[in-house]
Enzyme design. Sequence first.
Site, short mmCIF file in Angstrom:
data_model
loop_
_atom_site.label_atom_id
_atom_site.label_comp_id
_atom_site.label_asym_id
_atom_site.label_seq_id
_atom_site.Cartn_x
_atom_site.Cartn_y
_atom_site.Cartn_z
N LYS A 118 5.20 45.52 26.90
CA LYS A 118 3.89 44.90 27.04
C LYS A 118 3.46 44.47 25.64
O LYS A 118 3.24 45.31 24.76
CB LYS A 118 2.87 45.87 27.64
CG LYS A 118 1.53 45.17 27.87
CD LYS A 118 0.41 46.14 28.16
CE LYS A 118 -0.89 45.36 28.24
NZ LYS A 118 -2.07 46.25 28.19
N GLY A 179 -11.33 48.25 28.50
CA GLY A 179 -12.18 49.43 28.62
C GLY A 179 -13.64 49.15 28.88
O GLY A 179 -14.45 50.08 28.93
N ALA A 205 -7.05 44.73 32.16
CA ALA A 205 -8.24 45.04 31.35
C ALA A 205 -9.54 44.62 32.02
O ALA A 205 -9.66 43.54 32.58
CB ALA A 205 -8.16 44.40 29.97
N GLY A 206 -10.50 45.53 31.95
CA GLY A 206 -11.85 45.25 32.39
C GLY A 206 -12.20 45.71 33.78
O GLY A 206 -13.38 45.83 34.12
N ASN A 227 -6.23 51.32 33.39
CA ASN A 227 -6.13 52.59 32.69
C ASN A 227 -7.48 53.29 32.59
O ASN A 227 -7.71 54.30 33.25
CB ASN A 227 -5.54 52.38 31.29
CG ASN A 227 -5.38 53.69 30.53
OD1 ASN A 227 -5.19 54.74 31.13
ND2 ASN A 227 -5.47 53.65 29.22
N THR A 228 -8.41 52.73 31.81
CA THR A 228 -9.67 53.41 31.53
C THR A 228 -10.44 53.76 32.79
O THR A 228 -11.01 54.86 32.91
CB THR A 228 -10.56 52.54 30.62
OG1 THR A 228 -9.83 52.21 29.43
CG2 THR A 228 -11.83 53.28 30.22
#
Length: 277
Positions: A118, A179, A205-206, A227-228
């Site tokens: 990645k 995040g 993301a987001g 992830n987050t």
Amino acid sequence: MSAEAPLSPAATPDPKPLIIAGREFRSRLMTGTGKYANFDLMRRSIAASGSEIVTVAVRRVQTNAPGHEGLGEALDWKTLWMLPNTAGCKTAEEAIRVARLGREMAKLLGQEDNNFVKLEVIPDAKYLLPDPIGTLQAAEQLVKEGFAVLPYINADPLLAKRLEEAGCATVMPLGSPIGSGQGIRNAANIQIIIENASVPVVVDAGIGTPSEAAQAMEMGADALLINTAIAQAQDPVLMGYAMGLATQAGRIAYLSGRIPVKGYASASSPLTGTVTG
């Protein structure tokens, strides 16, 4: 209260499974390894999500950064596919060097044929927005070296096409900053990328909620990386499970084909044969 029973979204038949660089995956949800309170919670959350591809920040593992000591050995790489990432790299040169280290790390952990990376080139520490020029430069070199490159980019349709033409295995446009939990803020551009891509499009993301995950998949994205939103949820295991289900639901909805949006009402019941007074 965290679910004690092992959770995992049920496998759903898909007429077109996710294929990246010739490798087939059942799950369309990729997950990360950062920001978890501990390794046990990370393992259970990933298992609950049904994810098969898991990102690992190469630099943080190599330097034993806090929370990453022993991370490489904390997961079962016989059942999960490692996606080394170049997080923390500010230039193309750094990212190329770290990608090479990531490939060696995957080999040491038993994945001899793993050439995935990645690609992240992020010079901006406040907003964590990727550098498009550095990303393209690094991608071109890594493709020459035999990597399956999954580049993290802004939702820029022209850049996405250039990266595809350079030989990248996917493109990974951000929904909103890393995040941030802002959801899909670039829907129009992501839609253009999806419509024009010949490689898998992974929204990265987001995403903060399962409804946002489903939204991205309903648009036609091939996969998600989250992830987050899982790691920092009040109950990461349950959130992992929810994100896995949402990814499946969004995919099935996309395959099913939604009804057209109309500017007027349309009765659900037929108007013929009704009782009149």
